[in-house]
Design a protein around this motif. Structure first.
Motif, PDB file in Angstrom:
ATOM      1  N   GLY A 138      67.799 -16.411  -0.094  1.00 59.73           N
ATOM      2  CA  GLY A 138      67.009 -17.192  -1.037  1.00 59.73           C
ATOM      3  C   GLY A 138      65.521 -17.115  -0.803  1.00 59.73           C
ATOM      4  N   GLN A 139      65.095 -16.307   0.154  1.00 58.19           N
ATOM      5  CA  GLN A 139      63.674 -16.152   0.448  1.00 58.19           C
ATOM      6  C   GLN A 139      63.207 -14.755   0.063  1.00 58.19           C
ATOM      7  OE1 GLN A 139      63.696 -16.972   4.671  1.00 58.19           O
ATOM      8  NE2 GLN A 139      63.518 -19.185   4.378  1.00 58.19           N
ATOM      9  N   PRO A 140      62.003 -14.621  -0.467  1.00 57.20           N
ATOM     10  CA  PRO A 140      61.511 -13.297  -0.850  1.00 57.20           C
ATOM     11  C   PRO A 140      61.239 -12.418   0.359  1.00 57.20           C
ATOM     12  CG  PRO A 140      59.760 -14.924  -1.043  1.00 57.20           C
ATOM     13  CD  PRO A 140      61.012 -15.676  -0.740  1.00 57.20           C
ATOM     14  N   ARG A 141      61.292 -11.131   0.159  1.00 55.59           N
ATOM     15  CA  ARG A 141      60.973 -10.196   1.236  1.00 55.59           C
ATOM     16  C   ARG A 141      59.461 -10.138   1.433  1.00 55.59           C
ATOM     17  NH1 ARG A 141      61.056  -4.085  -1.157  1.00 55.59           N
ATOM     18  NH2 ARG A 141      59.989  -4.515  -3.124  1.00 55.59           N
ATOM     19  N   GLY A 142      59.044  -9.405   2.443  1.00 55.23           N
ATOM     20  CA  GLY A 142      57.617  -9.228   2.682  1.00 55.23           C
ATOM     21  C   GLY A 142      57.129 -10.011   3.882  1.00 55.23           C
ATOM     22  N   ALA A 143      55.810  -9.940   4.088  1.00 53.76           N
ATOM     23  CA  ALA A 143      55.197 -10.604   5.241  1.00 53.76           C
ATOM     24  C   ALA A 143      55.384 -12.115   5.169  1.00 53.76           C
ATOM     25  CB  ALA A 143      53.710 -10.266   5.303  1.00 53.76           C
ATOM     26  N   THR A 284      49.800 -12.495  -0.658  1.00 52.57           N
ATOM     27  CA  THR A 284      49.547 -11.055  -0.749  1.00 52.57           C
ATOM     28  C   THR A 284      48.397 -10.804  -1.721  1.00 52.57           C
ATOM     29  OG1 THR A 284      51.232 -10.887  -2.482  1.00 52.57           O
ATOM     30  CG2 THR A 284      51.915 -10.411  -0.227  1.00 52.57           C
ATOM     31  N   SER A 285      47.645  -9.777  -1.431  1.00 56.57           N
ATOM     32  CA  SER A 285      46.526  -9.412  -2.299  1.00 56.57           C
ATOM     33  C   SER A 285      47.050  -8.738  -3.560  1.00 56.57           C
ATOM     34  CB  SER A 285      45.589  -8.451  -1.565  1.00 56.57           C
ATOM     35  OG  SER A 285      46.271  -7.253  -1.267  1.00 56.57           O
ATOM     36  N   PRO A 286      46.273  -8.753  -4.660  1.00 54.68           N
ATOM     37  CA  PRO A 286      46.703  -8.092  -5.900  1.00 54.68           C
ATOM     38  C   PRO A 286      47.064  -6.627  -5.687  1.00 54.68           C
ATOM     39  CG  PRO A 286      44.793  -9.482  -6.305  1.00 54.68           C
ATOM     40  CD  PRO A 286      44.988  -9.451  -4.828  1.00 54.68           C
ATOM     41  N   SER A 287      46.314  -5.920  -4.847  1.00 58.11           N
ATOM     42  CA  SER A 287      46.602  -4.497  -4.618  1.00 58.11           C
ATOM     43  C   SER A 287      47.940  -4.325  -3.918  1.00 58.11           C
ATOM     44  CB  SER A 287      45.489  -3.866  -3.774  1.00 58.11           C
ATOM     45  OG  SER A 287      45.374  -4.532  -2.524  1.00 58.11           O
ATOM     46  N   ALA A 288      48.250  -5.241  -2.967  1.00 56.70           N
ATOM     47  CA  ALA A 288      49.527  -5.159  -2.273  1.00 56.70           C
ATOM     48  C   ALA A 288      50.677  -5.434  -3.222  1.00 56.70           C
ATOM     49  CB  ALA A 288      49.552  -6.141  -1.108  1.00 56.70           C
ATOM     50  N   VAL A 289      50.453  -6.376  -4.158  1.00 56.61           N
ATOM     51  CA  VAL A 289      51.481  -6.688  -5.141  1.00 56.61           C
ATOM     52  C   VAL A 289      51.752  -5.481  -6.021  1.00 56.61           C
ATOM     53  CG1 VAL A 289      52.051  -8.098  -7.144  1.00 56.61           C
ATOM     54  CG2 VAL A 289      50.982  -9.157  -5.138  1.00 56.61           C
ATOM     55  N   ARG A 290      50.660  -4.806  -6.471  1.00 56.45           N
ATOM     56  CA  ARG A 290      50.844  -3.625  -7.325  1.00 56.45           C
ATOM     57  C   ARG A 290      51.559  -2.509  -6.577  1.00 56.45           C
ATOM     58  NH1 ARG A 290      45.558  -5.102  -8.994  1.00 56.45           N
ATOM     59  NH2 ARG A 290      44.641  -3.638  -7.502  1.00 56.45           N
ATOM     60  N   ALA A 291      51.233  -2.339  -5.311  1.00 61.52           N
ATOM     61  CA  ALA A 291      51.884  -1.297  -4.512  1.00 61.52           C
ATOM     62  C   ALA A 291      53.361  -1.611  -4.339  1.00 61.52           C
ATOM     63  CB  ALA A 291      51.205  -1.177  -3.157  1.00 61.52           C
ATOM     64  N   GLU A 292      53.691  -2.879  -4.110  1.00 65.99           N
ATOM     65  CA  GLU A 292      55.083  -3.258  -3.942  1.00 65.99           C
ATOM     66  C   GLU A 292      55.863  -3.057  -5.228  1.00 65.99           C
ATOM     67  OE1 GLU A 292      57.732  -7.196  -2.663  1.00 65.99           O
ATOM     68  OE2 GLU A 292      55.565  -7.115  -2.272  1.00 65.99           O
ATOM     69  N   GLU A 293      55.242  -3.429  -6.366  1.00 57.35           N
ATOM     70  CA  GLU A 293      55.923  -3.248  -7.641  1.00 57.35           C
ATOM     71  C   GLU A 293      56.142  -1.758  -7.929  1.00 57.35           C
ATOM     72  OE1 GLU A 293      53.345  -5.238 -10.324  1.00 57.35           O
ATOM     73  OE2 GLU A 293      54.229  -7.224  -9.971  1.00 57.35           O
ATOM     74  N   ALA A 294      55.150  -0.941  -7.582  1.00 60.07           N
ATOM     75  CA  ALA A 294      55.304   0.499  -7.799  1.00 60.07           C
ATOM     76  C   ALA A 294      56.413   1.076  -6.936  1.00 60.07           C
ATOM     77  CB  ALA A 294      53.982   1.209  -7.481  1.00 60.07           C
ATOM     78  N   GLY A 295      56.502   0.598  -5.690  1.00 62.96           N
ATOM     79  CA  GLY A 295      57.557   1.050  -4.804  1.00 62.96           C
ATOM     80  C   GLY A 295      58.923   0.641  -5.297  1.00 62.96           C
ATOM     81  N   ALA A 296      59.041  -0.608  -5.807  1.00 59.61           N
ATOM     82  CA  ALA A 296      60.304  -1.081  -6.329  1.00 59.61           C
ATOM     83  C   ALA A 296      60.725  -0.283  -7.559  1.00 59.61           C
ATOM     84  CB  ALA A 296      60.211  -2.572  -6.672  1.00 59.61           C
ATOM     85  N   ALA A 297      59.733   0.029  -8.428  1.00 60.79           N
ATOM     86  CA  ALA A 297      60.018   0.825  -9.612  1.00 60.79           C
ATOM     87  C   ALA A 297      60.498   2.224  -9.235  1.00 60.79           C
ATOM     88  CB  ALA A 297      58.774   0.900 -10.504  1.00 60.79           C
ATOM     89  N   GLY A 298      59.864   2.802  -8.202  1.00 64.60           N
ATOM     90  CA  GLY A 298      60.272   4.124  -7.755  1.00 64.60           C
ATOM     91  C   GLY A 298      61.665   4.138  -7.194  1.00 64.60           C
ATOM     92  N   ALA A 299      61.995   3.100  -6.416  1.00 66.86           N
ATOM     93  CA  ALA A 299      63.337   3.008  -5.857  1.00 66.86           C
ATOM     94  C   ALA A 299      64.371   2.829  -6.938  1.00 66.86           C
ATOM     95  CB  ALA A 299      63.410   1.843  -4.861  1.00 66.86           C
TER      96      ALA A 299
END
Length: 304
Positions: A138-143, A284-299
């Motif tokens: 029930g907790q989000p991933r990440g730092a 998380t910073s906006p850039s980190a959020v965009r990078a995470e979303e891009a990684g999730a989309a790629g996966a």
């Protein structure tokens, strides 16, 4: 996945209860191993009710394993994103297999008290991992960052350590007591049960005092992150203390001992939940959020 994870946790606690019933009804040798009799997997009409109780515990272990497999299958869809859940699901399944082997060894070695203690402790470890899975699910991933002051976090970890000591001395006390699992089994762990009964109570009362202190701190400082978890833990401890006093003053009635065993498992689950609530997702910073979303989309595209 949520349903499967909760079912798995409930079954891990339930099998502690059925395992306790096997021991406390003197049914530990009700079945042979790996079959119940040399010629039958199931209990036969010629056997006593002890075989039914022992086989019932074995039957429940099948469903515990089935639930663990279901969790693995469901988590496999997100294993790249939630490696923590993926690893915990395999730990639970591996633990179930270990328990099956240990259960067979118990029968072969005539319910040796140290093996019985190990069997119970492994069950509690599986309860803790299953509870951790439910909370982390029930907790989000990440730092993550600390959600409470450092001193409070240290106090929570001290509380969990004292709980571990309480459980350990409780297991040793049971291994020295009268409930061996079979009337013909007289081997005990060699400790004085009366002395251990008192030693077991010391960390138990310390645990209660520490948890009460945590509740006062959580309420006084509005620590919403852990407040409810501390209340749940303290409530279970109150019931556990009452059951412990009752069984100690009434010559260890089997039902009370069994309830005490199950409550210990629930305490472990509650304490695990409390420990995992000491941290929260870090901003998380906006850039980190965009990078995470891009990684999730790629996966996602790769899986597609």
């Amino acid at each position: 996945m949520r349903i499967a994870a909760w079912v798995s946790l409930v079954l891990e606690i339930a099998i502690v209860g059925t395992g306790g019933a096997v021991r406390l009804t003197d049914s530990g040798l009700g079945c042979e191993w790996p079959l119940c009799t040399p010629d039958s997997l199931f209990p036969t009409a010629a056997q006593s009710y002890h075989s039914l109780i022992e086989f019932g515990n074995r039957g429940l272990s099948f469903f515990v394993g089935l639930a663990a497999i279901a969790v693995i299958v469901l988590v496999s869809r997100i294993r790249a994103e939630r490696r923590d859940l993926w690893i915990m699901s395999w730990i639970i399944f591996a633990g179930v297999l270990v328990q099956a082997v240990v259960g067979g060894i118990l029968v072969i070695f005539q319910l040796h008290p140290n093996m019985v203690a190990f069997h119970y402790l492994v069950s509690l470890v599986l309860v803790a991992v299953s509870a951790a899975f439910v909370v982390r699910m029930g907790q989000p991933r990440g730092a993550r960052e600390r959600a409470v002051p450092r001193g409070v976090a240290i106090l929570v970890h001290v509380t969990s350590f004292v709980l571990a000591l309480t459980v350990l001395f409780g297991v040793l006390t049971t291994g020295a007591g009268p409930h061996s699992g079979d009337p013909a089994v007289t081997l005990r762990n060699g400790f004085d049960a009366t002395v251990l009964e008192h030693v077991h109570s010391w960390p138990a009362y310390a645990l209660f005092a520490l948890t009460l202190t945590l509740l006062v701190i959580a309420l006084a400082n509005s620590l919403a992150a852990i407040r409810n978890a501390v209340i749940v833990l303290l409530s279970i401890e109150l019931v556990q203390v009452a059951v412990g006093l009752y069984q100690a003053r009434n010559a260890l009635p089997p039902l009370a001992v069994g309830v005490h065993m199950v409550l210990a498992a629930i305490l472990v689950a509650a304490c695990t939940s409390l420990v995992l609530r000491l941290k929260r997702p870090a901003p998380t910073s906006p850039s980190a959020v965009r990078a995470e979303e891009a990684g999730a989309a790629g996966a996602s595209a790769a899986r597609g």
